[in-house]
Scaffold this motif. Sequence first.
Motif, short mmCIF file in Angstrom:
data_model
loop_
_atom_site.label_atom_id
_atom_site.label_comp_id
_atom_site.label_asym_id
_atom_site.label_seq_id
_atom_site.Cartn_x
_atom_site.Cartn_y
_atom_site.Cartn_z
N THR A 25 0.70 -1.37 0.35
CA THR A 25 0.36 -0.02 -0.11
C THR A 25 0.91 1.38 -0.49
OG1 THR A 25 -0.46 -0.23 2.47
CG2 THR A 25 -2.04 -1.44 1.13
N ASN A 26 2.53 1.07 0.39
CA ASN A 26 2.92 2.60 0.65
C ASN A 26 3.55 2.64 -0.58
OD1 ASN A 26 2.27 2.95 3.08
ND2 ASN A 26 2.86 2.16 4.05
N LEU A 27 3.60 1.84 -1.54
CA LEU A 27 5.09 1.39 -3.17
C LEU A 27 4.94 3.38 -3.76
CD1 LEU A 27 4.88 -1.86 -4.17
CD2 LEU A 27 6.14 -0.60 -3.93
N GLN A 28 5.43 3.56 -4.17
CA GLN A 28 5.24 4.67 -5.16
C GLN A 28 6.24 4.44 -6.47
OE1 GLN A 28 6.73 7.71 -2.62
NE2 GLN A 28 5.41 7.14 -0.86
N PRO A 29 5.43 5.10 -7.34
CA PRO A 29 6.40 5.37 -8.77
C PRO A 29 8.29 6.37 -8.27
CG PRO A 29 4.11 6.35 -9.42
CD PRO A 29 4.16 6.26 -7.86
N ILE A 57 2.68 -0.67 -10.38
CA ILE A 57 2.37 -0.83 -8.33
C ILE A 57 1.09 -1.81 -8.85
CG2 ILE A 57 2.19 0.92 -6.41
CD1 ILE A 57 3.94 2.05 -7.84
N ASP A 58 -0.44 -1.42 -9.36
CA ASP A 58 -1.78 -1.71 -9.67
C ASP A 58 -1.46 -3.42 -9.77
OD1 ASP A 58 -2.15 0.86 -9.06
OD2 ASP A 58 -2.88 1.46 -11.71
N ARG A 59 -1.11 -3.66 -10.57
CA ARG A 59 -0.77 -4.81 -11.35
C ARG A 59 -0.64 -5.93 -9.79
NH1 ARG A 59 3.49 -7.75 -15.09
NH2 ARG A 59 2.71 -10.12 -14.67
N LEU A 60 0.32 -4.95 -8.84
CA LEU A 60 1.41 -6.09 -8.16
C LEU A 60 0.12 -6.11 -7.12
CD1 LEU A 60 4.59 -4.71 -6.96
CD2 LEU A 60 3.95 -6.45 -8.49
N ARG A 61 -1.07 -5.22 -7.11
CA ARG A 61 -2.05 -4.98 -6.35
C ARG A 61 -3.34 -5.42 -6.35
NH1 ARG A 61 -1.45 1.23 -5.06
NH2 ARG A 61 0.02 1.69 -3.96
N GLN A 62 -2.77 -6.25 -7.20
CA GLN A 62 -4.34 -7.35 -8.30
C GLN A 62 -3.51 -8.77 -7.96
OE1 GLN A 62 -4.57 -6.23 -11.85
NE2 GLN A 62 -5.59 -4.70 -11.50
N PHE A 377 14.38 2.89 11.39
CA PHE A 377 12.80 3.55 11.01
C PHE A 377 12.88 2.13 10.02
CE2 PHE A 377 16.37 6.71 11.84
CZ PHE A 377 15.62 8.18 12.01
N SER A 378 11.20 2.87 9.78
CA SER A 378 10.50 1.89 8.66
C SER A 378 10.95 2.47 7.60
CB SER A 378 9.21 2.15 9.48
OG SER A 378 8.93 3.48 9.15
N PRO A 379 10.92 1.56 6.66
CA PRO A 379 11.03 2.37 5.04
C PRO A 379 10.84 3.35 4.46
CG PRO A 379 10.47 -0.79 5.18
CD PRO A 379 10.70 0.04 7.19
N VAL A 380 9.14 3.65 5.15
CA VAL A 380 8.93 4.92 4.96
C VAL A 380 8.98 6.05 4.92
CG1 VAL A 380 6.38 5.49 5.37
CG2 VAL A 380 6.10 3.50 4.98
N GLN A 381 9.57 6.01 6.65
CA GLN A 381 10.61 6.80 7.87
C GLN A 381 12.10 7.03 6.55
OE1 GLN A 381 10.40 5.02 11.47
NE2 GLN A 381 9.25 6.56 11.79
N VAL A 382 13.13 5.80 5.72
CA VAL A 382 13.95 5.92 5.42
C VAL A 382 13.14 6.91 3.72
CG1 VAL A 382 15.69 4.95 4.07
CG2 VAL A 382 14.79 3.77 6.56
N LEU A 383 12.57 6.43 3.69
CA LEU A 383 12.46 7.50 2.04
C LEU A 383 12.15 8.31 2.42
CD1 LEU A 383 9.78 4.77 0.59
CD2 LEU A 383 12.03 5.48 -0.30
N GLU A 384 11.09 8.76 3.39
CA GLU A 384 11.78 10.90 4.08
C GLU A 384 11.98 11.44 4.97
OE1 GLU A 384 7.25 9.70 5.71
OE2 GLU A 384 8.22 10.12 7.55
#
Length: 394
Positions: A25-29, A57-62, A377-384
């Motif tokens: 759910t947190n994936l970004q292009p 990303i949509d395909r992975l979510r499917q 750090f969580s992966p999202v925090q690392v990206l921030e």
Amino acid sequence: MSVEIMDKYYSTRGKWTPMQKIAATNLQPGMVLARNIFSIDGVLLLSAGTLLTTPQIDRLRQFNLTSVYIKNPFTDSIDYSEIIETIPEIVREETRVQAVQIVHSAFENFAANRKLDTQPFKETADFIIDEVIKNRGAMIHLTDIRARDGYTFGHSVNVCVLATFTGMQLGYNLLQLKELSLGALLHDTGKMLIPNEILNKPGPLTANERKIMEQHAEFGFDILRHQSEIPLVSAHIAFQHHEKFDGTGYARSLGGANIHEYARIVAIADVYDAITSDRPYKEGTLPHEAYELMLSLSNTHFDPRILKIFLDQIAVYPLDSIVKINTGEIALVVKVTPGLQTRPTVKILFDARGCRLQDGPEVDLAKHLTVFIDKIFSPVQVLELEMLQPKQAD
Ligand SMILES: [Fe+2]
């Protein structure tokens, strides 16, 4: 060791790719995949190195993936892969995917005609043992990722890998490893007889549903003990894997040494995999939290001697984690030593003022005992963190 065996040994170790596990759910292009992604039937969906686009990303979510591995942006701009010490994973990704595929179709066959073909399980256990023995210097780094529908099969394979690895640490011979590994792979066989609406219920079970669910231990034993090719002791793993060391578990409230040692091992592997896996309704626990949680269950749920051996092999702060240390500096984990996993070697990325260092010093926390890790750090925090404009220190 002969040259040929050495070659085989090293070729199974694989190269370490710096990576972060991230919830789908947190994936970004723009993010880059660090690992191949396979569907439950073993088809390659996207390969490592793919720069993700919105349609992908949509395909992975499917495909109902709960999480994927992406490259750590910090190791992209500077090649830290040179300095990160490589410790192999217990089994290769290909082995895991192949094992999940075999287990999946063998269980489906069983569901369709109520006859268990034990051969695929025996073969899978054998090649997992083979690889675990070759990678004996490995540590438990990361849990794998799996599609939502494939949880049970991925879980069976993971529990088998973790249990076999622990059996090897205990010095088991090949016969013991085979008994343990096969029983671990089949530990939840009884779940095939539990109604799907209980098995896949997303919320908590009612008291009655829990009672039905708990029957899977005995159901599993009943199925397996009638299979002449399955050692009886492996069937007992299915029967006893929910027993607790203090006697408060099920199916028979056995305690201490009355629980077979194999089942005491599988109980540990089972809970560790369950709490660290991402599920549709919750993200998996991070390794250092899982470590603390498991430790808090020593003596009550788990045999303390086996638990210590297991926990000594977990990379509490996995390689490539980004951590904050008590000096206020932010650092990258570059070396982990079995038995000293809470004290890794780190390389400073940001100084205490928040300035990015291009080639910061390495600090061995096993030698600097006043320095400790405050947070991971969580992966999202690392990206921030990466998005903050890096400032150069003077
Ligand atoms: Fe179970």
